[in-house]
Design a protein around this motif. Structure first.
Motif, PDB file in Angstrom:
ATOM      1  N   GLY A 250       0.865  -1.182   0.000  1.00 15.07           N
ATOM      2  CA  GLY A 250       0.000   0.000   0.000  1.00 15.07           C
ATOM      3  C   GLY A 250       0.894   1.222   0.000  1.00 15.07           C
ATOM      4  O   GLY A 250       2.030   1.149   0.481  1.00 15.07           O
ATOM      5  N   HIS A 251       0.390   2.345  -0.536  1.00 18.14           N
ATOM      6  CA  HIS A 251       1.254   3.534  -0.580  1.00 18.14           C
ATOM      7  C   HIS A 251       1.163   4.336   0.716  1.00 18.14           C
ATOM      8  O   HIS A 251       0.102   4.448   1.310  1.00 18.14           O
ATOM      9  CB  HIS A 251       0.954   4.408  -1.802  1.00 18.14           C
ATOM     10  CG  HIS A 251      -0.317   5.212  -1.728  1.00 18.14           C
ATOM     11  ND1 HIS A 251      -0.355   6.487  -1.190  1.00 18.14           N
ATOM     12  CD2 HIS A 251      -1.573   4.949  -2.139  1.00 18.14           C
ATOM     13  CE1 HIS A 251      -1.586   6.966  -1.289  1.00 18.14           C
ATOM     14  NE2 HIS A 251      -2.358   6.055  -1.858  1.00 18.14           N
ATOM     15  N   ARG A 252       2.300   4.876   1.146  1.00 20.11           N
ATOM     16  CA  ARG A 252       2.343   5.641   2.390  1.00 20.11           C
ATOM     17  C   ARG A 252       2.317   7.139   2.149  1.00 20.11           C
ATOM     18  O   ARG A 252       2.105   7.915   3.075  1.00 20.11           O
ATOM     19  CB  ARG A 252       3.606   5.303   3.181  1.00 20.11           C
ATOM     20  CG  ARG A 252       4.860   5.829   2.516  1.00 20.11           C
ATOM     21  CD  ARG A 252       6.078   5.863   3.408  1.00 20.11           C
ATOM     22  NE  ARG A 252       7.186   6.495   2.714  1.00 20.11           N
ATOM     23  CZ  ARG A 252       7.931   5.925   1.792  1.00 20.11           C
ATOM     24  NH1 ARG A 252       7.690   4.674   1.418  1.00 20.11           N
ATOM     25  NH2 ARG A 252       8.910   6.597   1.224  1.00 20.11           N
ATOM     26  N   LYS A 357     -14.677  -3.250 -10.081  1.00 16.94           N
ATOM     27  CA  LYS A 357     -13.527  -2.929 -10.934  1.00 16.94           C
ATOM     28  C   LYS A 357     -13.214  -1.464 -10.707  1.00 16.94           C
ATOM     29  O   LYS A 357     -14.118  -0.624 -10.734  1.00 16.94           O
ATOM     30  CB  LYS A 357     -13.855  -3.162 -12.410  1.00 16.94           C
ATOM     31  CG  LYS A 357     -13.939  -4.632 -12.793  1.00 16.94           C
ATOM     32  CD  LYS A 357     -12.573  -5.301 -12.841  1.00 16.94           C
ATOM     33  CE  LYS A 357     -12.720  -6.815 -12.865  1.00 16.94           C
ATOM     34  NZ  LYS A 357     -11.436  -7.492 -12.538  1.00 16.94           N
ATOM     35  N   LEU A 358     -11.947  -1.150 -10.471  1.00 18.39           N
ATOM     36  CA  LEU A 358     -11.548   0.247 -10.284  1.00 18.39           C
ATOM     37  C   LEU A 358     -11.463   0.920 -11.655  1.00 18.39           C
ATOM     38  O   LEU A 358     -10.688   0.506 -12.509  1.00 18.39           O
ATOM     39  CB  LEU A 358     -10.190   0.317  -9.578  1.00 18.39           C
ATOM     40  CG  LEU A 358      -9.696   1.737  -9.265  1.00 18.39           C
ATOM     41  CD1 LEU A 358     -10.576   2.392  -8.217  1.00 18.39           C
ATOM     42  CD2 LEU A 358      -8.245   1.727  -8.793  1.00 18.39           C
ATOM     43  N   ARG A 359     -12.302   1.931 -11.840  1.00 17.32           N
ATOM     44  CA  ARG A 359     -12.308   2.681 -13.110  1.00 17.32           C
ATOM     45  C   ARG A 359     -12.140   4.160 -12.782  1.00 17.32           C
ATOM     46  O   ARG A 359     -12.685   4.635 -11.800  1.00 17.32           O
ATOM     47  CB  ARG A 359     -13.633   2.501 -13.844  1.00 17.32           C
ATOM     48  CG  ARG A 359     -14.047   1.063 -14.056  1.00 17.32           C
ATOM     49  CD  ARG A 359     -13.600   0.530 -15.408  1.00 17.32           C
ATOM     50  NE  ARG A 359     -14.086  -0.826 -15.616  1.00 17.32           N
ATOM     51  CZ  ARG A 359     -13.296  -1.844 -15.920  1.00 17.32           C
ATOM     52  NH1 ARG A 359     -11.996  -1.675 -16.053  1.00 17.32           N
ATOM     53  NH2 ARG A 359     -13.806  -3.053 -16.105  1.00 17.32           N
ATOM     54  N   ILE A 386     -10.590  12.651   0.323  1.00 17.13           N
ATOM     55  CA  ILE A 386      -9.183  12.364  -0.005  1.00 17.13           C
ATOM     56  C   ILE A 386      -8.595  13.532  -0.789  1.00 17.13           C
ATOM     57  O   ILE A 386      -9.301  14.244  -1.488  1.00 17.13           O
ATOM     58  CB  ILE A 386      -8.990  11.035  -0.788  1.00 17.13           C
ATOM     59  CG1 ILE A 386      -9.609  11.087  -2.181  1.00 17.13           C
ATOM     60  CG2 ILE A 386      -9.483   9.853   0.023  1.00 17.13           C
ATOM     61  CD1 ILE A 386      -9.072  10.017  -3.139  1.00 17.13           C
ATOM     62  N   HIS A 387      -7.284  13.717  -0.637  1.00 23.46           N
ATOM     63  CA  HIS A 387      -6.549  14.800  -1.296  1.00 23.46           C
ATOM     64  C   HIS A 387      -7.017  16.168  -0.799  1.00 23.46           C
ATOM     65  O   HIS A 387      -6.835  17.170  -1.490  1.00 23.46           O
ATOM     66  CB  HIS A 387      -6.658  14.709  -2.826  1.00 23.46           C
ATOM     67  CG  HIS A 387      -6.121  13.416  -3.384  1.00 23.46           C
ATOM     68  ND1 HIS A 387      -5.922  13.212  -4.730  1.00 23.46           N
ATOM     69  CD2 HIS A 387      -5.734  12.274  -2.787  1.00 23.46           C
ATOM     70  CE1 HIS A 387      -5.442  11.990  -4.935  1.00 23.46           C
ATOM     71  NE2 HIS A 387      -5.327  11.408  -3.756  1.00 23.46           N
ATOM     72  N   THR A 388      -7.633  16.208   0.382  1.00 28.25           N
ATOM     73  CA  THR A 388      -7.992  17.479   1.019  1.00 28.25           C
ATOM     74  C   THR A 388      -7.509  17.427   2.476  1.00 28.25           C
ATOM     75  O   THR A 388      -7.198  16.343   2.996  1.00 28.25           O
ATOM     76  CB  THR A 388      -9.517  17.727   1.034  1.00 28.25           C
ATOM     77  OG1 THR A 388     -10.116  16.909   2.063  1.00 28.25           O
ATOM     78  CG2 THR A 388     -10.174  17.408  -0.308  1.00 28.25           C
TER      79      THR A 388
HETATM   80  N1  BES Z   1      -6.257   6.355  -3.562  1.00 25.05           N
HETATM   81  C1  BES Z   1      -6.207   7.005  -4.827  1.00 25.05           C
HETATM   82  C2  BES Z   1      -6.918   6.215  -5.910  1.00 25.05           C
HETATM   83  C3  BES Z   1      -8.409   6.091  -5.716  1.00 25.05           C
HETATM   84  C4  BES Z   1      -9.201   7.226  -5.571  1.00 25.05           C
HETATM   85  C5  BES Z   1      -8.992   4.850  -5.708  1.00 25.05           C
HETATM   86  C6  BES Z   1     -10.563   7.097  -5.397  1.00 25.05           C
HETATM   87  C7  BES Z   1     -10.366   4.716  -5.565  1.00 25.05           C
HETATM   88  C8  BES Z   1     -11.143   5.848  -5.397  1.00 25.05           C
HETATM   89  C9  BES Z   1      -4.747   7.182  -5.260  1.00 25.05           C
HETATM   90  O1  BES Z   1      -3.906   7.518  -4.205  1.00 25.05           O
HETATM   91  C10 BES Z   1      -4.682   8.275  -6.309  1.00 25.05           C
HETATM   92  O2  BES Z   1      -4.984   9.396  -6.060  1.00 25.05           O
HETATM   93  N2  BES Z   1      -4.296   7.871  -7.500  1.00 25.05           N
HETATM   94  C11 BES Z   1      -4.176   8.742  -8.620  1.00 25.05           C
HETATM   95  C12 BES Z   1      -3.200   8.088  -9.582  1.00 25.05           C
HETATM   96  C13 BES Z   1      -2.385   9.029 -10.407  1.00 25.05           C
HETATM   97  C14 BES Z   1      -1.502   9.904  -9.570  1.00 25.05           C
HETATM   98  C15 BES Z   1      -1.568   8.221 -11.396  1.00 25.05           C
HETATM   99  C16 BES Z   1      -5.528   8.923  -9.309  1.00 25.05           C
HETATM  100  O3  BES Z   1      -6.350   7.999  -9.277  1.00 25.05           O
HETATM  101  O4  BES Z   1      -5.756   9.995  -9.862  1.00 25.05           O
END
Ligand code: BES
Ligand code: ZN
Length: 420
Positions: A250-252, A357-359, A386-388
């Motif tokens: 998993g990413h940290r 499936k992750l899309r 996330i990302h906030t």
């Molecule tokens: N955890 C996210 C991916 C994610 C977001 C999975 C929402 C399921 C739902 C991951 O850390 C991320 O932000 N990935 C980037 C990848 C990019 C930097 C190549 C993304 O999905 O934009």
């Protein structure tokens, strides 16, 4: 071979065969139960005591040290795998101010890998260009202008590149949903500066543009350069086929504005907890427990690992965002070998999961799918925080993280097979 050896030998072959059939013959109790409390302690350590963990910063290093420490305490041999990447940093918060027809300060966020404006900022007229696809830009004259682009449909990086190719000197992306926008990445250094603003501010600009020219001042200051980060790898050496490797990772790292509790202290905590569950169970194949670096900047650490494989990788379990929402098992391609194993072990553990499936998003398992390795992505669904700055520990559920750890450990054990 002595008789008692023969008995032990055939027992382990039988065990292996049972595991391969996936029958409910191996009781889940062969592994200790996962601890929500232990998992949550990792989340608070990473997201509160350390905080944001942008790749290449001190938070990233402290995160790596924390993970390495925890894994060593479990008795594992730990390696730090260094990899190079293009660092990105926001030097100061960006500013975007409407100067005409009336003065108004907006609330922008710097896109990752945005170029800088001149030190004193820039000022120009705004032109709306829809989604910023080539067909949206057709015939639009953007020389010396700031392009206003709607989020969605195509990648940020393509919107900015298209606008820059049409002559724009900067880009303002407006969000596709209400609320504070999430940070997004341009993947590589952009030609012109780019920010993202909230949906309502974008809509207000569009309304103003309906009434005549709109002028905006914009300041973005960023820095990039080569840096090094690390994948933290705990090695559980296989007793029979040490060259065959099962990865649990998993990413940290986080984006710069976020403490990253759900994304992805939760998945990191689940990796650490899975490592604890498997610490005293020998396996035939090797297991690597990995805290990947620089995922948020483009899945960089996991790509480095997958493209420099330390052996034959036979399966990869990825955990990213496992702290909030319904428990799901899936991946991003058509190879469901490991997903089915995940589903079966979850059932055995009494954990209800759905398949998906992750899309439209990406995570570290991508790089393993790219080299033909079966993957299992354990995930509890999208999360608007996330990302906030709001992705905080109080929003994650310790019990969910423990469940993810149990599924990951049991699935990894099945693929790695019991050894002695
Ligand atoms: N955890 C996210 C991916 C994610 C977001 C999975 C929402 C399921 C739902 C991951 O850390 C991320 O932000 N990935 C980037 C990848 C990019 C930097 C190549 C993304 O999905 O934009
Ligand atoms: Zn993530």
């Amino acid at each position: 071979m002595k008789p008692n050896e023969r008995i032990v030998m055939s027992a382990s072959i039988l065990l292996a065969a049972l595991m391969l059939t996936g029958a409910a013959a191996i009781p889940a109790q062969t592994l200790p139960p996962a601890s929500p409390t232990a998992a949550f302690a990792h989340v608070t350590a990473l997201s509160q005591q350390i905080g944001t963990r942008l790749a290449g910063t001190q938070g990233d290093t402290r995160g790596a040290e924390y993970i390495a420490d925890q894994l060593r305490q479990l008795g594992y041999t730990v390696q730090l795998q260094a990899f190079p990447f293009r660092y990105f940093e926001e030097l100061q918060p960006p500013s975007v101010t409407v100067v005409a027809p009336s003065a108004e300060k907006l609330n922008p966020l710097t896109m990752e890998y945005s170029a800088s404006t001149p030190a004193g900022g820039l000022e120009a007229e705004v032109v709306a260009v829809g989604l910023g696809r080539p067909e949206d830009l057709n015939g639009k004259r953007l020389e010396g202008k700031i392009a206003l682009v709607q989020r969605g449909e195509i990648r940020f990086t393509d919107k900015v590149a298209n606008a820059a190719a049409a002559g724009a000197i900067a880009v303002i992306i407006y969000n596709h949903q209400p609320g504070a926008p999430q940070i997004g990445t341009l993947i590589d250094l952009s030609r012109v500066p780019a920010v993202i603003i909230p949906l309502d501010e974008g809509q207000a600009l569009l309304r103003q543009l309906g009434g005549g020219p709109v002028r905006v001042r914009m300041l973005v200051r960023t820095a990039t350069g080569q840096r090094t980060s690390h994948n933290v790898i705990a090695i559980k050496r296989g007793t029979r086929s040490p060259n065959e490797i099962v990865v649990v990772g998993g990413h940290r790292d986080t984006v710069h504005v976020s403490p990253g509790a759900n994304d992805n202290a939760s998945g990191t905590a689940a990796v650490l907890e899975a490592a604890r569950l498997l610490a005293s169970t020998p396996t035939a194949r090797t297991i690597h427990f990995i805290g990947f670096g620089a995922e948020e900047l483009g899945l960089i650490g996991s790509r480095f690992y997958a493209q420099n494989p330390p052996g034959r990788i036979v399966g990869m379990v990825n955990m990213d965002m496992v702290g909030r929402g319904p428990m799901q098992v899936g991946n991003s391609n058509e190879d469901n070998t490991l997903v089915e194993i995940g589903e079966r072990v979850a059932q055995r553990l009494g954990i209800r999961v759905s398949r998906f499936k992750l899309r439209g998003a990406a995570s570290d398992h991508f790089n393993f799918e790219a080299i033909g390795v079966p993957t299992l992505f354990i995930h509890t669904g999208d999360d608007p925080a996330i990302h906030t700055p709001n992705d905080t520990a109080d929003r994650v559920d310790p019990a969910l993280i423990a469940q993810a750890a149990s599924i990951a450990a049991a699935a990894a054990l099945q693929v790695a097979e019991a050894g002695r």
